[in-house]
Each structure stands twice: as C-alpha cells, then as structure tokens.
Design an enzyme around this catalytic site. Structure first.
Site, mmCIF file in Angstrom:
data_model
loop_
_atom_site.group_PDB
_atom_site.id
_atom_site.type_symbol
_atom_site.label_atom_id
_atom_site.label_comp_id
_atom_site.label_asym_id
_atom_site.label_seq_id
_atom_site.Cartn_x
_atom_site.Cartn_y
_atom_site.Cartn_z
ATOM 1 N N ASP A 1 -15.804 -53.071 1.841
ATOM 2 C CA ASP A 1 -17.149 -52.764 2.337
ATOM 3 C C ASP A 1 -17.862 -51.880 1.299
ATOM 4 O OD1 ASP A 1 -19.368 -52.470 3.963
ATOM 5 O OD2 ASP A 1 -18.446 -50.994 5.279
ATOM 6 N N TYR B 1 -17.353 -50.031 18.108
ATOM 7 C CA TYR B 1 -16.882 -50.186 16.734
ATOM 8 C C TYR B 1 -15.778 -51.238 16.673
ATOM 9 C CZ TYR B 1 -15.276 -48.246 12.144
ATOM 10 O OH TYR B 1 -14.924 -48.035 10.840
ATOM 11 N N HIS C 1 -13.783 -52.514 9.885
ATOM 12 C CA HIS C 1 -12.931 -51.731 8.971
ATOM 13 C C HIS C 1 -11.446 -51.718 9.331
ATOM 14 C CE1 HIS C 1 -16.870 -49.478 8.038
ATOM 15 N NE2 HIS C 1 -16.574 -50.240 7.000
#
Ligand code: ADP
Ligand code: SF4
Length: 694
Positions: free
Chosen positions: A270, A175, A178
């Site tokens: 997003d 990941y 974000h």
C-alpha cells in the site's frame, strides 16, 4: 487568472467540490486517510496537534490511525489510537475538536487485529477465525473464535463506534484491509478454515464484515458515516484476497457502507516506497470499485500532483483523493492548490521515513517536513516560523539538505543569508543519490527548497565556492553554519569491523558509493559489502547490475538490508535483488582481500570462506567532512575580530545520518537562532496523570 497567487486554477475546481458521505458532507475531496504516527494514545496532545495542522491545511477529512477497540486487540509495543472504554474518549475528543475548528470532518479507523495484535500489554489470548500462530512472530497462537466470541466482538465494535461518535467523530470506519483486522481475516482462506456459517463459501466468509457494517450503521449511522476500508488484492494468490474475489465482495456489499476506502494489502504493498512504485500505482487494483457502487470511493496513490488528482476524478477512478504520506510531507497541500500556489507544494519523496516512526515506536518524522511530530512539543509549524530577532547575517556553507533547509528557513525568518556551495550544483547528497536507480524523486528535497529560496530576496547563493577557513573569516558573517556533509569510508570500518580491514586501505579494487556517484565504476565481478543495513547497498547492487556487473551482496548481518523493514522497503529489495540475479552471501565478515580473493569468516561458526571478485564496493560507514569546521575551531581567537559570533556544524558534517536528520538539523538551526536558550529538555512531554509527583 489561472495560477496567480491567491487564485485557484479553475482546472482544479473539481477538487474543491463538497462530497456527501452518508449523513455528513466533506467540504472538498481531500481526504487524509488513516495513518500511524508513533504518538497515538500515549501522546494525545501531540497527536491532536499534528491532526489539527492537516485540517488547517485544508484536508476535508482527517482520520486517526488504527484504533484498538478492545484489550484483546492490544498492539503493544506499537502505539495507535485506542477506544477500549469510555476513559479513552477524551483523548480522541481532543483531536475531533481541533479538526472541527478548521471545518474538517474527523474519522476513526476502528480495528480489532485478531491474530495480528500482540496483547503484550493486556495479556489476553489472541483471537482469530481459526487456530493459528500470531502474525508478528510472538511465540503464541491465536485461538479460534466460537460463535459467542463473534457475538462479543460485534458488541465491542458497536460500543467502540458509539465511543467514537461521543468523541465527535463524523466518520466511523469498519476496517478490512492491510491483513490487520478480523473482518479481513475472516475473508482470507489462509486464516479462515471454519466449517460453520462464517467459513467456506464466499458468502460465509463475508458474513462477519456484512454484520459489522450493519451493526455500525445501527449504532451510529444516524450521526456518522460508515466507511469501509477494504483491500482488493493481497498479491498472495488464492490464500489471500484476490482481485477477482474482491470484485464479488464489492458486488455483495456495494451499497452497505457510505464510503469505500480501497487499497492493496499488506502495508508494504500500500505505502510502497517511490523506488518501487510511481504515483497512482494502485489504480489497476481499485478502479473497478467506483463502477460497482453509487457510494463515494476514496483511494490512495501518493498523490502530490493536482493534475493527477483531477485526472483520477474525471476518469471515474475515485471520488476523494486519499493521502497519508502527501499529507505528512505537506499538511497544507490542499490550501496551496486552493490559493494557486501549486509550486509551493512540498512533495513527498516516498522514502517512508514516516513509516519508520511507527515501526520504531517513536513520534513520526518526515524527510521533507521537519515540523512533523514537533507541532505540539516544539511548537513548530510547517508553514509559519518566527520572524528574525536580530539583524544578524548568516553564512551557510554547504548546499545539501541541511544547508538548504537552514538557508530556506533562516531566509523565511528574514535573516540575510549567504549560502556557499563547493560544487556547481546544489542539493549535496540528494542530487547525487537521486541519480542512482529508483531514487529520482529524492531530488524533491532539493527542488522544493530551491523553489522557496528563489522567492527570497534575502538569500544569496554562490556555486563553485569551496570555502576555506580564511574565506569564512574574511566573509565576516555574524553566524556561520557548516553543513559540508560526509563521505563513505574506504577502510572497511563499520559496525562489524571496529578496526577496519587493513587490505582495503589504498587498494585500487576498493570502491565506495561516492566513487560511483562521481562516475568511477568497477567492472566485472563485484562484491557489495554492506555493514550499513539500510538502502544504499541494494541501490548500488542494482546500479552495478544495470551496468552489466556480476554482483554479490555480502553482509555480516543475517539478512540483507535489515533496517529497510522499517521503511517497508525490505520485501521489495529482496524481490528486486532476486529479479536482477544479485547473489547473496549473508552472515559473513571480511578478513582480507589479496588480489581478487576476498577472504571471509562466518560470523557464527567462524568457518573460513572466500569469494573471487574484481572489486569491492564498501557500504560500511561514513566520516564527516568537517575539516572546515575543525579549522575554524582552531582559529576561534580570530572570530571576534572577523565579526563572527558563532560557528556551528550541522547535518552529516556533524554526524552522518539520514537525509531526514540533515533536513531536521538545518531546520532546527534556523528555529533556534536568536531564540532564548531552551531548558535542558528541549521539548514538551506528556506526563501520566495517575503518576504521583514526588
Ligand atoms: P547534508 O546531508 O548534511 O546536508 P551533504 O553531503 O548532502 O550534507 O551536503 C554537503 C554539501 O556541502 C555538498 O554539496 C558539498 O559539496 C558541500 N561542501 C563541502 N565542503 C564545502 C566547502 N568547504 N565549501 C562549500 N561547500 C562545501
Ligand atoms: Fe513522504 Fe518520506 Fe515524508 Fe514519508 S517521510 S511523508 S515518504 S517524504
């Protein structure tokens, strides 16, 4: 034949092609990307049941939310997935088994959040590339990781990947999106001021991400695909990841992951509310990735139209249709396309009430899909509902979201339903609010229900039918549901003014959002007074600016639209208000309004102030339109003679709330009609197995 029930339109065949992702293959291109749900590790049965419905609905890949890999990345109070040690495996195995049972792949989004964790539960010291304050305002700093810490972090990630594989995951994510995970934090100049091999040049800042990708492949790559979730732009300038640099990063890592999952950071950029971004809005930020790698690419864009999906694939933007919100609003979206039932898709409206579940640490709910979060604890299903248990006739009064959903779901159960609406149009508040700037997609709440009701021969609709209590008694249905909505108050009553504001009463300079929606608009200098704190005041301010008014947004709160932070609207609202030149006056309550002078008091200092304005629009509180319900209650003695067994009041007519609450109330009414009376606690709960039972 194209579009006929049961047959897929050949135009959409491409969406159902299998795609190879490293060592695994997804049966189609529908990819439920990771999304939070407020249930996570705390409610594993509820979580697994929610993911199962997605798999059942045809999603080829079903992912977890963020998954904490170590106690030094504890996200308390937020509830996400967790793989701290082997004892966390069974909870996620539960999800994998359910997802696999429907032929879908399971994916886990491993994450160490570094300075964006909280560690409020674990009490570990936060970690970061360099010394820095914790992102979310906890009064503590994260410490700079040394080389030993980096090695440890890599070990934690490897071990969590193995645990994910043991749980049954088919895809393991690294990941870097974000602004929420260490591999991304190392990329960001504002978070990484290191002078060693992990800081400075791009090659150095990418080092950790590259190593973790390699580690993950070594640990589980023989069985699991390694996905990279990567933010290509943060819209923060040189302190953040920027598109130009992201292109270099994708160039450096192109073939390393088996799958690229790309988006814009942070979360508010997003999952942008529909008010601020259209379907497919991320395309200009992510379309380069597909050209830079031979690996499949997944991207999101609140895709609900199969034509848009096909276009994204044909034009080479993405290979897999990523979706969080569209899969929440309609877990059966892929299956409906496959079965030639595109009209049945319950399209996401982009309101982000789903996001507010994560933000408020409560199980996810959805405006469009009232079964979301109720799959396990109430046994609700987005497509199926128990058949009727009697021959009862039901009269639903009011065709807003509550009445429409009650009529639809009762109709689906097979009851004879009569829906009466006072106005010449259905939809109630969604029809009215959808005409305000940016809210057009909210009409989908009405449109989907009208489409479904249109297919039900047992539901009759009557427009232009303002019913009185006598009408209802004369109609003589077995059950009556009053869903007559509410109105904005015009007396100033609200959170701040428990006694209202005397000068507002019967003042022609005072307006409410209902006046505006009825076509009665103020002119000149207008103050929008917000004691409600969600979206309405900013939408009203925007509408007034469009009409050329000079607008001041006034609120007793310390900032405008504070609750909208829970739906990721907040920043967009601030930017929009600034763009439109809406003046702000915060921390002030109203003490009087004489002629054009609005008298104010600072809520903390008590200092007097004033604003000159031609009109005030009050967005303070609402009152139920329950006169019909109260009148029927008064005449309870006559019910039996009229054949009426029950009269219920639901939605805004009972207590004004969100559109999501109204839809839920309508659905709940339909679920519970003729059902055995439930116990005091009307849903199943999780109990901690370590807690001794008295
Ligand atoms: P909710 O959000 O609870 O569904 P809405 O305000 O959106 O509430 O919808 C209520 C609907 O009920 C409105 O469309 C309104 O016109 C209608 N309505 C109100 N009073 C009556 C009545 N007496 N008879 C029929 N319809 C009514
Ligand atoms: Fe879409 Fe709103 Fe449902 Fe979220 S809550 S999935 S934004 S309709």
């Amino acid at each position: 034949m194209a579009g006929r029930y049961g047959m897929r339109d050949p135009r959409y065949d491409i969406l159902f092609e299998p795609v190879r992702i490293g060592p695994v293959t997804t049966k189609n291109r529908f990819f439920q990307v990771p999304h939070c749900n407020g249930m996570g590790h705390a409610m594993p049965l509820a979580h697994a049941a929610m993911r199962e419905v997605k798999a059942e609905g045809g999603w080829g890949v079903v992912s977890t939310e963020e998954c904490e890999i170590h106690p030094s990345s504890d996200l308390t109070p937020y509830v996400e997935a967790r793989l701290w040690d082997d004892r966390d495996i069974p909870a996620l195995a539960l999800m994998c088994d359910k997802v696999h049972a429907h032929g879908a792949l399971a994916a886990v989004e491993l994450s160490h959040n570094g300075p964006t964790a909280s560690n409020l539960y674990s009490r570990e010291v936060l970690l970061a590339p360099s010394h820095q304050p914790s992102k979310y305002g906890y009064p503590a700093q994260a410490r700079a990781m040394d080389l030993r810490d980096i090695a440890e972090y890599r070990r934690w990630h490897r071990e969590a990947a193995v645990r994910g594989m043991k749980a049954g995951m088919d895809i393991v994510y690294v990941y870097a999106a974000h602004d929420l995970s260490l591999p991304m934090h190392f990329l960001q100049r504002r978070r990484n001021q290191r002078s060693d091999a992990y800081g400075g040049s791009l090659e150095n800042r990418v080092r950790l991400l590259r190593e973790v990708l390699q580690d993950t492949r070594e640990a589980v790559g023989h069985r699991c695909a390694v996905a990279l979730r990567f933010a290509t732009e943060e819209l923060l300038g040189p302190g953040g990841v920027e598109l130009a640099e992201a292109q270099d990063i994708v160039g450096l890592l192109a073939e390393l992951p088996d799958l690229w999952d790309v988006n814009v950071a942070a979360w508010y950029n997003d999952s942008v509310p529909s008010r601020f971004a259209r379907e497919g809005a991320q395309e200009p930020f992510i379309d380069f990735v597909r050209k830079a790698t031979t690996k499949p690419v997944v991207g999101v864009g609140r895709f609900t139209s199969p034509d848009t999906m096909v276009s994204q694939i044909r034009r080479g933007v993405i290979d897999l249709i990523g979706a969080a919100r569209p899969s929440i609003a309609d877990p059966y979206l892929p299956r409906k396309i496959e079965e030639g039932r595109v009209d049945d898709i319950r399209e996401c409206i982009g309101c982000n009430i789903c996001v507010s579940g994560d933000m408020t640490i409560s199980p996810i709910r959805c405006t469009q899909n009232p079964s979301m979060g109720e799959e396990w604890r109430k046994g609700w299903h987005p497509e199926r509902i128990a058949a009727k248990a009697s021959e009862a006739r039901v009269l639903v009064v009011g065709g807003g979201p509550a009445g429409l959903e009650a009529a639809r779901a009762l109709g689906q159960r097979g009851y004879e339903v009569h829906l009466a609406e006072a106005r010449r149009e259905l939809g109630g508040r969604v029809t009215r609010e959808a005409r305000l700037p940016g809210l057009a997609e909210w009409a989908r709440v009405r449109d989907w229900r009208l489409g479904q009701i249109g297919k039900l021969a047992n539901v009759s609709t009557y427009l232009d039918s303002a019913l009185t209590a006598q009408d209802v008694l004369d109609f003589g249905a077995d059950h009556v549901v009053i869903a007559t909505g509410c109105q904005w108050r015009r007396d100033g009553f609200g959170r701040t003014h428990g006694l209202g504001v005397a000068d507002f009463v019967e003042n022609p300079r005072v307006f409410t959002p209902d006046d505006l929606m009825d076509g009665r608009w103020p002119e000149g200098r207008v103050v929008v007074y917000d004691d409600d704190y969600f979206y309405t005041a900013s939408v009203v301010a925007e509408a007034l600016r469009q009409r050329g008014c000079e607008v001041t947004y006034l609120t007793p709160d310390d900032t405008i639209a504070s609750w909208s932070a829970n739906t990721l609207d907040y920043r967009h609202i601030q930017w929009r208000m600034a763009e439109l030149g809406v003046a702000q006056c915060v921390s002030h309550m109203v003490t009087g309004y004489a002629d054009t002078t609005l008298a104010l008091k600072h809520v903390w200092s008590g200092a007097a102030a004033s604003l000159t304005c031609d009109a005030v629009v009050l967005v303070t509180a609402r009152l139920p339109d329950d006169a019909l319900y109260q009148a029927l209650r008064q005449r309870e003695a006559e019910w039996e003679g009229a054949g009426i067994r029950t009269v219920s009041c639901i939605g805004d007519a009972l207590a004004p709330g969100l559109i999501a609450h109204a839809v839920y109330a309508g659905h709940r009414y339909a679920q519970e009609l003729d059902a055995p009376k439930h116990e005091e606690v009307p849903f199943k709960r999780h109990f901690h197995h370590d807690t001794p039972v008295a």
